[in-house]
Design a protein around this motif. Structure first.
Motif, PDB file in Angstrom:
ATOM      1  N   UNK A  11      31.330  -5.567  27.095  1.00 51.39           N
ATOM      2  CA  UNK A  11      31.051  -6.275  26.051  1.00 51.39           C
ATOM      3  C   UNK A  11      30.426  -5.888  24.847  1.00 51.39           C
ATOM      4  N   UNK A  12      29.282  -4.725  25.721  1.00 54.03           N
ATOM      5  CA  UNK A  12      28.613  -4.206  24.511  1.00 54.03           C
ATOM      6  C   UNK A  12      28.852  -2.984  23.646  1.00 54.03           C
ATOM      7  N   UNK A  13      29.679  -2.396  24.023  1.00 57.53           N
ATOM      8  CA  UNK A  13      30.465  -1.141  23.707  1.00 57.53           C
ATOM      9  C   UNK A  13      30.627  -1.565  22.049  1.00 57.53           C
ATOM     10  N   UNK A  14      31.029  -2.145  21.648  1.00 57.23           N
ATOM     11  CA  UNK A  14      31.734  -2.595  20.429  1.00 57.23           C
ATOM     12  C   UNK A  14      30.990  -4.056  19.844  1.00 57.23           C
ATOM     13  N   UNK A  15      29.916  -4.503  19.623  1.00 55.98           N
ATOM     14  CA  UNK A  15      30.964  -6.035  20.480  1.00 55.98           C
ATOM     15  C   UNK A  15      32.027  -6.699  18.687  1.00 55.98           C
ATOM     16  N   UNK A  16      31.959  -6.073  18.222  1.00 55.28           N
ATOM     17  CA  UNK A  16      33.174  -6.958  17.422  1.00 55.28           C
ATOM     18  C   UNK A  16      34.460  -7.051  18.203  1.00 55.28           C
ATOM     19  N   UNK A  17      34.117  -6.131  19.073  1.00 60.32           N
ATOM     20  CA  UNK A  17      35.514  -6.436  19.920  1.00 60.32           C
ATOM     21  C   UNK A  17      35.136  -6.953  21.684  1.00 60.32           C
ATOM     22  N   UNK A  18      36.724  -7.395  22.175  1.00 58.10           N
ATOM     23  CA  UNK A  18      36.530  -7.793  23.336  1.00 58.10           C
ATOM     24  C   UNK A  18      36.154  -6.728  24.473  1.00 58.10           C
ATOM     25  N   UNK A  19      35.750  -7.698  25.750  1.00 53.14           N
ATOM     26  CA  UNK A  19      35.669  -5.934  26.070  1.00 53.14           C
ATOM     27  C   UNK A  19      36.751  -5.573  26.649  1.00 53.14           C
ATOM     28  N   UNK A  20      38.247  -6.180  27.315  1.00 55.06           N
ATOM     29  CA  UNK A  20      39.567  -5.741  26.854  1.00 55.06           C
ATOM     30  C   UNK A  20      39.904  -4.256  26.145  1.00 55.06           C
ATOM     31  N   UNK A  21      39.971  -5.006  24.729  1.00 55.82           N
ATOM     32  CA  UNK A  21      39.762  -4.168  23.475  1.00 55.82           C
ATOM     33  C   UNK A  21      39.019  -2.954  23.421  1.00 55.82           C
ATOM     34  N   UNK A  22      37.739  -3.360  23.855  1.00 55.15           N
ATOM     35  CA  UNK A  22      36.606  -1.457  23.741  1.00 55.15           C
ATOM     36  C   UNK A  22      37.411  -1.260  25.366  1.00 55.15           C
ATOM     37  N   UNK A  23      37.970  -1.526  26.693  1.00 57.72           N
ATOM     38  CA  UNK A  23      38.302  -0.820  27.761  1.00 57.72           C
ATOM     39  C   UNK A  23      39.545   0.185  26.982  1.00 57.72           C
ATOM     40  N   UNK A  24      40.571  -0.907  26.767  1.00 55.39           N
ATOM     41  CA  UNK A  24      41.515  -0.365  26.121  1.00 55.39           C
ATOM     42  C   UNK A  24      41.938   0.674  24.790  1.00 55.39           C
ATOM     43  N   UNK A  25      40.724   0.590  24.561  1.00 49.55           N
ATOM     44  CA  UNK A  25      40.089   1.971  23.535  1.00 49.55           C
ATOM     45  C   UNK A  25      39.664   3.329  24.305  1.00 49.55           C
ATOM     46  N   UNK A  26      39.258   3.072  25.529  1.00 51.55           N
ATOM     47  CA  UNK A  26      38.636   3.804  25.463  1.00 51.55           C
ATOM     48  C   UNK A  26      39.793   4.692  26.466  1.00 51.55           C
ATOM     49  N   UNK A  27      40.764   4.232  26.902  1.00 47.63           N
ATOM     50  CA  UNK A  27      42.024   4.668  27.364  1.00 47.63           C
ATOM     51  C   UNK A  27      42.891   5.445  26.382  1.00 47.63           C
ATOM     52  N   UNK A  28      43.312   4.806  25.713  1.00 44.86           N
ATOM     53  CA  UNK A  28      43.480   5.887  24.543  1.00 44.86           C
ATOM     54  C   UNK A  28      42.734   7.146  23.900  1.00 44.86           C
ATOM     55  N   UNK A  29      41.212   6.882  24.495  1.00 49.04           N
ATOM     56  CA  UNK A  29      40.713   7.942  23.577  1.00 49.04           C
ATOM     57  C   UNK A  29      40.668   9.599  24.561  1.00 49.04           C
ATOM     58  N   UNK A  30      40.479   8.852  26.036  1.00 54.33           N
ATOM     59  CA  UNK A  30      40.278   9.189  27.553  1.00 54.33           C
ATOM     60  C   UNK A  30      41.348  10.661  27.071  1.00 54.33           C
ATOM     61  N   UNK A  31      42.780   9.592  26.606  1.00 51.95           N
ATOM     62  CA  UNK A  31      43.937  10.761  26.961  1.00 51.95           C
ATOM     63  C   UNK A  31      43.892  11.999  25.569  1.00 51.95           C
ATOM     64  N   UNK A  32      43.535  12.289  25.002  1.00 50.29           N
ATOM     65  CA  UNK A  32      42.637  12.800  24.498  1.00 50.29           C
ATOM     66  C   UNK A  32      41.937  14.003  24.442  1.00 50.29           C
ATOM     67  N   UNK A  33      41.447  13.967  25.875  1.00 47.32           N
ATOM     68  CA  UNK A  33      39.893  14.779  26.920  1.00 47.32           C
ATOM     69  C   UNK A  33      41.388  15.828  26.958  1.00 47.32           C
TER      70      UNK A  33
END
Length: 102
Positions: A11-33
């Motif tokens: 919830x604190x990662x990007x306060x403009x987004x919901x905690x669920x959306x932040x988590x989803x975006x992190x999963x998407x970014x991890x695919x680039x690793x």
């Protein structure tokens, strides 16, 4: 700052987004690793550093700032143009003239 993904307060990662959306975006970014980081489950700060470098976050931040500054300048210019138009109408009407009916 935890090094375990489970310790992240999404919830604190990007306060403009919901905690669920932040988590989803992190999963998407991890695919680039690269597999070397993803397979060995590298520490979170190491993953974030790699992603910031790979995605050129600093350069994008500069570009975002330039775009925002440009947009604000355009808005100010439009507002000034409208204000100048209003001033011209007031000058045409004179100060003693009653307001025009529309």
């Amino acid at each position: 700052h935890g090094e375990d993904i489970e310790e992240v307060n999404w919830a604190l990662v990007n306060t403009w987004w919901s905690a669920a959306l932040n988590r989803q975006k992190w999963r998407e970014l991890r695919r680039r690793l690269p597999l070397a980081l993803a397979e060995r489950d590298a520490p979170l700060p190491e993953q974030v550093r790699w992603l910031c470098a790979a995605l050129d976050v600093k350069e994008h931040r500069k570009q975002d700032h330039r775009v925002l500054k440009h947009a604000l300048l355009l808005l100010e210019a439009e507002a000034a143009a409208l204000s100048d138009g209003d001033d011209a109408e007031a000058d045409e009407a004179g100060t003693d003239a009653p307001p025009r009916k529309k």
